[in-house]
Design a protein around this motif. Structure first.
Motif, PDB file in Angstrom:
ATOM      1  N   THR B 292       0.831  -1.210   0.000  1.00 16.85           N
ATOM      2  CA  THR B 292       0.000   0.000   0.000  1.00 16.85           C
ATOM      3  C   THR B 292       0.863   1.257   0.000  1.00 16.85           C
ATOM      4  OG1 THR B 292      -0.197  -0.367   2.357  1.00 16.85           O
ATOM      5  CG2 THR B 292      -2.116  -0.871   1.028  1.00 16.85           C
ATOM      6  N   LEU B 293       1.975   1.229   0.748  1.00 13.07           N
ATOM      7  CA  LEU B 293       2.832   2.418   0.766  1.00 13.07           C
ATOM      8  C   LEU B 293       3.371   2.705  -0.629  1.00 13.07           C
ATOM      9  CD1 LEU B 293       4.822   2.091   4.096  1.00 13.07           C
ATOM     10  CD2 LEU B 293       3.025   3.714   3.515  1.00 13.07           C
ATOM     11  N   LEU B 294       3.808   1.640  -1.305  1.00 14.95           N
ATOM     12  CA  LEU B 294       4.335   1.842  -2.652  1.00 14.95           C
ATOM     13  C   LEU B 294       3.235   2.296  -3.603  1.00 14.95           C
ATOM     14  CD1 LEU B 294       6.740  -1.202  -2.891  1.00 14.95           C
ATOM     15  CD2 LEU B 294       7.374   1.201  -2.745  1.00 14.95           C
ATOM     16  N   ALA B 295       2.013   1.821  -3.353  1.00 20.21           N
ATOM     17  CA  ALA B 295       0.903   2.211  -4.227  1.00 20.21           C
ATOM     18  C   ALA B 295       0.615   3.700  -4.104  1.00 20.21           C
ATOM     19  CB  ALA B 295      -0.336   1.400  -3.877  1.00 20.21           C
ATOM     20  N   ILE B 296       0.700   4.223  -2.860  1.00 20.90           N
ATOM     21  CA  ILE B 296       0.422   5.640  -2.639  1.00 20.90           C
ATOM     22  C   ILE B 296       1.345   6.503  -3.500  1.00 20.90           C
ATOM     23  CG2 ILE B 296       0.651   7.492  -0.922  1.00 20.90           C
ATOM     24  CD1 ILE B 296      -1.715   5.942  -0.326  1.00 20.90           C
ATOM     25  N   VAL B 427      -8.053   4.596  -0.072  1.00 28.16           N
ATOM     26  CA  VAL B 427      -7.551   5.828  -0.685  1.00 28.16           C
ATOM     27  C   VAL B 427      -7.260   5.605  -2.162  1.00 28.16           C
ATOM     28  CG1 VAL B 427      -5.638   7.444  -0.690  1.00 28.16           C
ATOM     29  CG2 VAL B 427      -6.576   6.643   1.473  1.00 28.16           C
ATOM     30  N   ILE B 428      -6.525   4.511  -2.444  1.00 28.72           N
ATOM     31  CA  ILE B 428      -6.141   4.251  -3.837  1.00 28.72           C
ATOM     32  C   ILE B 428      -7.379   4.014  -4.691  1.00 28.72           C
ATOM     33  CG2 ILE B 428      -4.846   2.727  -5.356  1.00 28.72           C
ATOM     34  CD1 ILE B 428      -3.030   4.129  -3.560  1.00 28.72           C
ATOM     35  N   GLY B 429      -8.326   3.226  -4.144  1.00 32.10           N
ATOM     36  CA  GLY B 429      -9.539   2.926  -4.886  1.00 32.10           C
ATOM     37  C   GLY B 429     -10.246   4.193  -5.304  1.00 32.10           C
ATOM     38  N   PHE B 430     -10.395   5.103  -4.348  1.00 30.14           N
ATOM     39  CA  PHE B 430     -11.141   6.321  -4.686  1.00 30.14           C
ATOM     40  C   PHE B 430     -10.298   7.283  -5.517  1.00 30.14           C
ATOM     41  CE2 PHE B 430     -14.058   4.738  -1.514  1.00 30.14           C
ATOM     42  CZ  PHE B 430     -15.254   4.961  -2.169  1.00 30.14           C
ATOM     43  N   ALA B 431      -8.979   7.277  -5.296  1.00 33.08           N
ATOM     44  CA  ALA B 431      -8.133   8.111  -6.133  1.00 33.08           C
ATOM     45  C   ALA B 431      -8.317   7.714  -7.585  1.00 33.08           C
ATOM     46  CB  ALA B 431      -6.669   7.954  -5.728  1.00 33.08           C
ATOM     47  N   LEU B 432      -8.512   6.399  -7.786  1.00 31.32           N
ATOM     48  CA  LEU B 432      -8.636   5.902  -9.146  1.00 31.32           C
ATOM     49  C   LEU B 432     -10.029   6.121  -9.712  1.00 31.32           C
ATOM     50  CD1 LEU B 432      -6.614   3.022 -10.145  1.00 31.32           C
ATOM     51  CD2 LEU B 432      -8.906   3.059 -11.071  1.00 31.32           C
ATOM     52  N   ALA B 433     -11.033   6.057  -8.847  1.00 28.96           N
ATOM     53  CA  ALA B 433     -12.396   6.152  -9.347  1.00 28.96           C
ATOM     54  C   ALA B 433     -12.871   7.598  -9.415  1.00 28.96           C
ATOM     55  CB  ALA B 433     -13.328   5.329  -8.469  1.00 28.96           C
ATOM     56  N   LEU B 434     -12.283   8.475  -8.623  1.00 30.51           N
ATOM     57  CA  LEU B 434     -12.784   9.843  -8.594  1.00 30.51           C
ATOM     58  C   LEU B 434     -11.894  10.822  -9.351  1.00 30.51           C
ATOM     59  CD1 LEU B 434     -14.000  10.088  -4.887  1.00 30.51           C
ATOM     60  CD2 LEU B 434     -15.320   9.532  -6.925  1.00 30.51           C
ATOM     61  N   LYS B 435     -10.587  10.764  -9.116  1.00 30.49           N
ATOM     62  CA  LYS B 435      -9.689  11.784  -9.666  1.00 30.49           C
ATOM     63  C   LYS B 435      -9.809  11.945 -11.183  1.00 30.49           C
ATOM     64  CE  LYS B 435      -7.147  13.445  -6.254  1.00 30.49           C
ATOM     65  NZ  LYS B 435      -5.990  13.526  -5.395  1.00 30.49           N
ATOM     66  N   PHE B 516      -9.652   7.073   8.701  1.00 31.45           N
ATOM     67  CA  PHE B 516      -8.229   7.107   8.362  1.00 31.45           C
ATOM     68  C   PHE B 516      -8.041   7.303   6.856  1.00 31.45           C
ATOM     69  CE2 PHE B 516      -4.501   4.528   7.011  1.00 31.45           C
ATOM     70  CZ  PHE B 516      -3.508   5.335   7.544  1.00 31.45           C
ATOM     71  N   GLY B 517      -8.830   6.542   6.082  1.00 31.27           N
ATOM     72  CA  GLY B 517      -8.736   6.634   4.631  1.00 31.27           C
ATOM     73  C   GLY B 517      -9.067   8.012   4.128  1.00 31.27           C
ATOM     74  N   VAL B 518     -10.156   8.581   4.634  1.00 28.20           N
ATOM     75  CA  VAL B 518     -10.570   9.915   4.158  1.00 28.20           C
ATOM     76  C   VAL B 518      -9.495  10.943   4.480  1.00 28.20           C
ATOM     77  CG1 VAL B 518     -12.256  11.748   4.490  1.00 28.20           C
ATOM     78  CG2 VAL B 518     -13.020   9.377   4.271  1.00 28.20           C
ATOM     79  N   LEU B 519      -8.907  10.826   5.680  1.00 29.84           N
ATOM     80  CA  LEU B 519      -7.850  11.775   6.058  1.00 29.84           C
ATOM     81  C   LEU B 519      -6.681  11.694   5.085  1.00 29.84           C
ATOM     82  CD1 LEU B 519      -7.752  11.522   9.955  1.00 29.84           C
ATOM     83  CD2 LEU B 519      -8.556  13.429   8.522  1.00 29.84           C
ATOM     84  N   VAL B 520      -6.238  10.464   4.783  1.00 26.39           N
ATOM     85  CA  VAL B 520      -5.099  10.317   3.867  1.00 26.39           C
ATOM     86  C   VAL B 520      -5.477  10.822   2.486  1.00 26.39           C
ATOM     87  CG1 VAL B 520      -3.486   8.691   2.821  1.00 26.39           C
ATOM     88  CG2 VAL B 520      -4.188   8.386   5.179  1.00 26.39           C
ATOM     89  N   TYR B 521      -6.735  10.532   2.063  1.00 25.10           N
ATOM     90  CA  TYR B 521      -7.167  10.942   0.728  1.00 25.10           C
ATOM     91  C   TYR B 521      -7.060  12.447   0.556  1.00 25.10           C
ATOM     92  CZ  TYR B 521      -9.942  11.260  -3.508  1.00 25.10           C
ATOM     93  OH  TYR B 521     -10.353  11.517  -4.779  1.00 25.10           O
ATOM     94  N   ARG B 522      -7.433  13.151   1.602  1.00 22.99           N
ATOM     95  CA  ARG B 522      -7.387  14.611   1.522  1.00 22.99           C
ATOM     96  C   ARG B 522      -5.948  15.093   1.393  1.00 22.99           C
ATOM     97  NH1 ARG B 522     -12.236  17.200   3.218  1.00 22.99           N
ATOM     98  NH2 ARG B 522     -11.053  19.064   3.766  1.00 22.99           N
ATOM     99  N   GLY B 523      -5.015  14.355   2.001  1.00 24.62           N
ATOM    100  CA  GLY B 523      -3.612  14.776   1.914  1.00 24.62           C
ATOM    101  C   GLY B 523      -2.810  13.883   1.002  1.00 24.62           C
ATOM    102  N   LEU B 524      -3.451  13.390  -0.079  1.00 21.85           N
ATOM    103  CA  LEU B 524      -2.811  12.378  -0.903  1.00 21.85           C
ATOM    104  C   LEU B 524      -1.488  12.860  -1.493  1.00 21.85           C
ATOM    105  CD1 LEU B 524      -2.926   9.595  -2.114  1.00 21.85           C
ATOM    106  CD2 LEU B 524      -4.311  10.473  -3.968  1.00 21.85           C
ATOM    107  N   ASP B 525      -1.480  14.119  -1.980  1.00 20.07           N
ATOM    108  CA  ASP B 525      -0.255  14.605  -2.628  1.00 20.07           C
ATOM    109  C   ASP B 525       0.907  14.649  -1.644  1.00 20.07           C
ATOM    110  OD1 ASP B 525      -1.362  14.844  -5.118  1.00 20.07           O
ATOM    111  OD2 ASP B 525      -2.212  16.830  -4.657  1.00 20.07           O
ATOM    112  N   ARG B 526       0.588  15.089  -0.401  1.00 19.97           N
ATOM    113  CA  ARG B 526       1.651  15.146   0.600  1.00 19.97           C
ATOM    114  C   ARG B 526       2.139  13.735   0.961  1.00 19.97           C
ATOM    115  NH1 ARG B 526      -0.590  18.070   5.363  1.00 19.97           N
ATOM    116  NH2 ARG B 526      -2.313  18.380   3.912  1.00 19.97           N
ATOM    117  N   ALA B 527       1.171  12.799   1.112  1.00 16.50           N
ATOM    118  CA  ALA B 527       1.546  11.418   1.433  1.00 16.50           C
ATOM    119  C   ALA B 527       2.445  10.845   0.344  1.00 16.50           C
ATOM    120  CB  ALA B 527       0.291  10.560   1.571  1.00 16.50           C
TER     121      ALA B 527
END
Lengths: 139, 791
Positions: B292-296, B427-435, B516-527
């Motif tokens: 998951t870390l590598l996926a982010i 996070v990854i799932g929604f990054a892929l489905a929403l972004k 936890f997921g929503v929090l990371v999603y909001r800061g995805l670029d920083r993560a």
């Protein structure tokens, strides 16, 4: 090696040798002979023809690439062994039939086909090597 | 079950291979529409496998097969229980969708037919793997999946990256396959059974066996390499070089799950021990977090999915080995859910790439209006991946928390791991489905619009399946999940979880995960930046390690080859003949088996002396010959003398052959000599000549002593008598030599003519090598050896 006498005689000699090689191949099951020795005779016939008259006429005369002849031989040998599948006997079991052709009883067998495969494999391999070497000769 | 049904199953197992043969022809005529026809094959398999449901859901298994190598008790056999059936349904069901999708995705590709062929071959291999019962059947199919996936990953063979990825996958999974083979053979020798179905009840015996640990490690080597467990995970993201249908099929539903399948299959045998319940969760948990870390960090849609697949596999391995009551059930549910949502998301990623021309998530946006159907499918799959209702993923995630949660440090640690992993996957799932779909419209390389039906059919069907199985969960559990879980656990298990959540710890953990997921999603670029800088700091990774390993291997084999094969013909010949002399002389001296001096025969006839003299004359001629050509021809004299000896002692066939071989070797050697540009005579210093001479004398002496020794004992004539007696009645031939060659020992001869032909091909290849001197020297050697061998 390209003397007039040799060049004149070589084609006849080669033809005779090829006929003889087939004779040797077919008598092999009961008399001295067989596919391997027949193949060697035919290969030397072609080698002689090649030395006398050059490689191109030989290649034209045998039509197929000698390596294809060799591969055909291996395939024929394998196929002769496979026939036993259809009779429910182990691989390479000899199977015989005696059809009556023109009033003569002819013994046909998978073993004979296998021997013919050996013949082709030997002729093809040795001829392709010999011709390749002779070809270099002309360069 | 009757013989007829067994026959049908066999045909069904062969069906993908048959379809693979037909694929290129169909594609030539129907173009990409061949997909509609070809998808009938997996569909037929799906229906056939579905037909086993009444039997399998009653807890029975269907088996059948043929005897394969009866001498060793090896069978080609299949065994279909809940586990195999679920896998077979996933493989054939998703397979049908993938074939359709490939038709749309690779429409107009010049090698579309080849692609269909490869993917159907793979399907056949995978199907065989999951229903295989015999160890050898399993292994053959296992390796077949490695080989076919090599072909698929390297499909775009003109690009170096894809060749490298293909090779890497082959090396890693193929190497694991060898470990698996060793493990299976070990299990075989431990228990004496060759079939999985017979092995399953023997679990207690295997676990108590002193070699249990070795077998476990070997089997895990196979499973972990196939299922991309850390640190062998690196081949999977690299395999994304393959066209998207391959990624969607191999790397979501099927091949990478083969390792998980193996673990689940062997759980009743190898599981329930301390080693099993330690190794599996540790490796699985590490893989989950690393994946998951590598996926982010990734921005490429396919790579994001690839790394989440790695982590999902980690989760599955972790659950399989966790050992708690619900863990197996959770693994089963998650496996099914994952196949559906990941297959769907991969196809969505491919569709976006196909329509928009890029799959970099930072360069995509606002595609919702252009691709509404794809968006809907992606959203549904992402919800399932995030473990939210009303999709099947939700059931799986609830069950995971049921399974993991307990009040011990070990359980709490893994619960935390699961929360982090699941949260990041959400996070990854929604990054892929929403972004790519929401936000302002971004300029893309291609003008995006909804793809043809072939492109969106697969994602939509899978998304719907994820929804329907959740809504109708009692039905899904009865026919799919419960039989499968029973097979994995090795005892009757019933899954009851449904969409209606019960208030308790699992629900609370789910809410924590989502927050936890929503929090990371909001800061995805920083993560993303954070993980990237962390990886940059580490620098080295297993992927680089693989390259270094391969480099070292190539260098090692190169240096060994340089040492053992210097490429000098005279060295080879010297070594060969010295070995011959030693092999003949040393045992005779060592065991005091030297022959007694033979008495001179009384009745030697005049012509026999003549033959001996001819031979001697040839030998002397060789030794005193001024140039090499003369020496070769003189050697021929000697050979003819030997042929005469054969003839005198009633071996006409042998003598015949000897004559021909001598003639031909003289001709061929002479031809070679004229081409070698050697000095006409031998210019070596005396010291070298003496060494060669000694070796020659050693060989000659060895053979002479050996032959005298052999003939001084009573000969064992059993073989000769057998052949003399049976040659005519059994083989209908009077020439015993020929009968032996073509009938009694025909298989040997078949091998020999194959060797002769292959040697011929090798000689031809060497003759055609352009570089002048050395190759020809080798050709000479090979030619002479081949001819001699036959003599």
């Amino acid at each position: 090696m390209q003397t007039l006498i040799f060049r004149t005689v070589a084609p006849f000699l080669s033809a005779l040798m090829v006929v003889f090689s087939i004779f040797v191949l077919l008598r092999g099951h009961n008399e001295p002979g067989g596919g391997f020795i027949g193949g060697l005779i035919a290969a030397s016939a072609l080698a002689i023809y090649g030395i006398a008259c050059g490689v191109t006429p030989v290649r034209r005369a045998i039509y197929f690439h000698p390596m294809n002849i060799a591969s055909f031989g291996v395939m024929l040998g394998g196929a002769a062994g496979m026939i036993s599948i259809f009779f429910g006997v182990p691989f390479m079991t000899g199977l015989w039939v005696y059809p009556n052709i023109l009033g003569v009883e002819v013994a046909l067998s998978t073993v004979l086909f296998f021997d013919i495969g050996v013949y082709f494999a030997v002729v093809g391999t040795i001829t392709s090597v010999a011709l390749a070497l002779e070809e270099r000769d002309e360069i | 079950m009757g013989a007829d049904a067994a026959g049908t199953t066999f045909i069904i197992l062969m069906l993908p291979f048959i379809a693979a043969i037909c694929a290129p022809f169909l594609t030539r005529h129907l173009k990409h529409n061949a997909a509609w026809v070809l998808s009938l094959a997996p569909l037929a398999i799906f229906v056939h496998m579905l037909g086993f449901s009444p039997v399998v859901s009653a807890g029975e298994a269907v088996s059948g097969g043929f005897s394969w190598i009866p001498t060793f008790g090896v069978n080609f056999s299949w065994y279909i229980d809940g586990l195999s059936q679920t896998f077979a349904l996933l493989i054939s069901g998703i397979g049908a969708l993938i074939v359709l999708y490939a038709g749309g995705y690779l429409k107009g590709h010049e090698h579309l037919g080849r692609f269909f062929s490869f993917i159907l071959l793979f399907m056949g291999a995978m199907l065989g793997l999951v229903v295989a019962d015999g160890f050898m059947t399993l292994f053959v199919y296992w390796e077949l999946t490695s080989i076919t996936s090599f072909l698929l990953i390297g499909f775009d063979h003109k690009r170096e990256a894809s060749r490298r990825a293909a090779l890497q996958a082959l090396v890693v999974t193929g190497g694991g396959g060898l470990a698996l083979l060793a493990g299976l053979l070990l299990l075989w020798s431990m228990t004496g059974v060759t079939e999985l179905s017979a092995l399953l009840p023997l679990g207690a015996e295997v676990r108590a066996h002193p070699l249990y640990m070795v077998a476990l490690i070997l089997v895990l080597g196979g499973a972990f390499s196939k299922s991309a467990q850390f640190p062998l995970h690196f081949w999977l993201p690299n395999a994304m070089e393959a066209p998207t249908p391959v990624s969607a099929y191999l790397h979501s539903a099927t091949m990478v799950k083969a390792g998980v399948y193996l673990l689940m299959r062997l759980n009743p045998v190898l599981g329930d021990t301390l080693a099993w319940e330690t190794i599996l969760p540790l490796f699985g948990g590490t893989t989950l977090i690393v994946g998951t870390l590598l996926a982010i960090r990734q921005t490429d849609l396919k790579l994001m999915l690839a790394y989440t697949t790695v982590s999902s596999l980690g989760l599955l391995v972790m659950l399989t080995g966790f050992g708690s009551e619900h863990a197996i059930e959770a693994a089963v549910l998650y496996l099914v859910a994952h196949s559906m949502f990941k297959g769907c998301l991969f196809m969505v990623a491919g569709a976006i790439d196909h329509e928009a021309g890029t799959r970099d998530v930072t360069k995509l946006g606002g595609l919702k209006a252009a691709m509404p159907i794809t968006f809907a499918a992606a959203l549904a799959a992402a919800i399932s991946m995030g473990g939210l209702p009303p999709f099947f993923g939700f059931l799986a995630k609830e069950e995971i928390y049921y399974a993991l949660w307990a009040a011990s440090p070990w359980a709490i640690a893994f619960t935390v791991v699961a929360i982090v992993g699941n949260g990041l996957m959400l996070v990854i799932g929604f990054a892929l489905a929403l972004k790519p779909f929401l936000g302002p419209k971004v300029e893309t390389p291609k003008h995006a619009h909804e793809g043809p039906v072939l492109l969106w059919l697969g994602p939509v069907v899978l998304a719907l399946a994820g929804f329907l199985t959740a809504i109708l969960s009692p039905l899904a559990h009865r026919f799919i999940s419960s039989p499968m879980a029973s097979a994995v656990a090795g005892e009757e298990t019933a899954i009851t979880i449904s969409l209606i959540p019960s208030i308790g710890m699992p629900l609370a953990l789910s809410i924590v995960t989502v927050v936890f997921g929503v929090l990371v999603y909001r800061g995805l670029d920083r993560a993303r930046a954070g993980v990237a800088s962390l990886l940059h700091a580490i620098g080295w990774g297993p992927d680089r390690g693989f390259d270094q390993f391969m480099d070292a291997l190539v260098r090692l084999s190169f240096s060994v080859t340089r040492r053992v094969q210097p490429g000098r013909l005279d060295v080879y010949m010297k070594m060969t003949f010295a070995m011959v002399a030693l092999a003949l002389l040393v045992p005779m001296l060592r065991y005091g088996e030297l022959p007694s001096w033979p008495s001179w025969p009384e009745d030697t006839r005049f012509h026999e002396f003549a033959v001996l003299l001819i031979g001697l004359a040839g030998l002397v001629a060789v030794l005193i010959a001024k140039d090499r050509l003369t020496a070769i021809v003189s050697l021929g004299i000697q050979g003819f003398a030997v042929a005469l000896v054969f003839m005198l002692y009633a071996a006409p066939d042998l003598s015949f052959t000897q004559f021909m071989v001598e003639t031909l070797s003289v001709v061929i050697l002479a031809l070679v000599m004229t081409r070698l540009r050697l000095y006409p005579s031998d210019h070596r210093p005396w010291s070298e000549r003496i060494v060669s001479g000694l070796i020659a004398i050693g060989c000659g002496l060895g053979f002479m002593l050996y032959l005298i020794r052999v003939t001084q004992d009573a000969l064992d004539l059993r073989l000769s008598e057998f052949f003399t007696q049976f040659s005519k009645p059994i083989a209908h031939g009077a020439n015993i030599v020929n009968v032996i060659l073509v009938d009694f020992r025909g298989t040997d001869t078949l091998g020999e003519i194959a060797v002769v032909t292959i040697a011929g091909i090798a000689i031809l290849a060497l003759l055609r090598v352009r570089t002048r001197r050395r190759p020809r020297a080798e050709a000479t050697g090979a030619g002479a050896i081949a001819v001699r061998e036959e003599a």
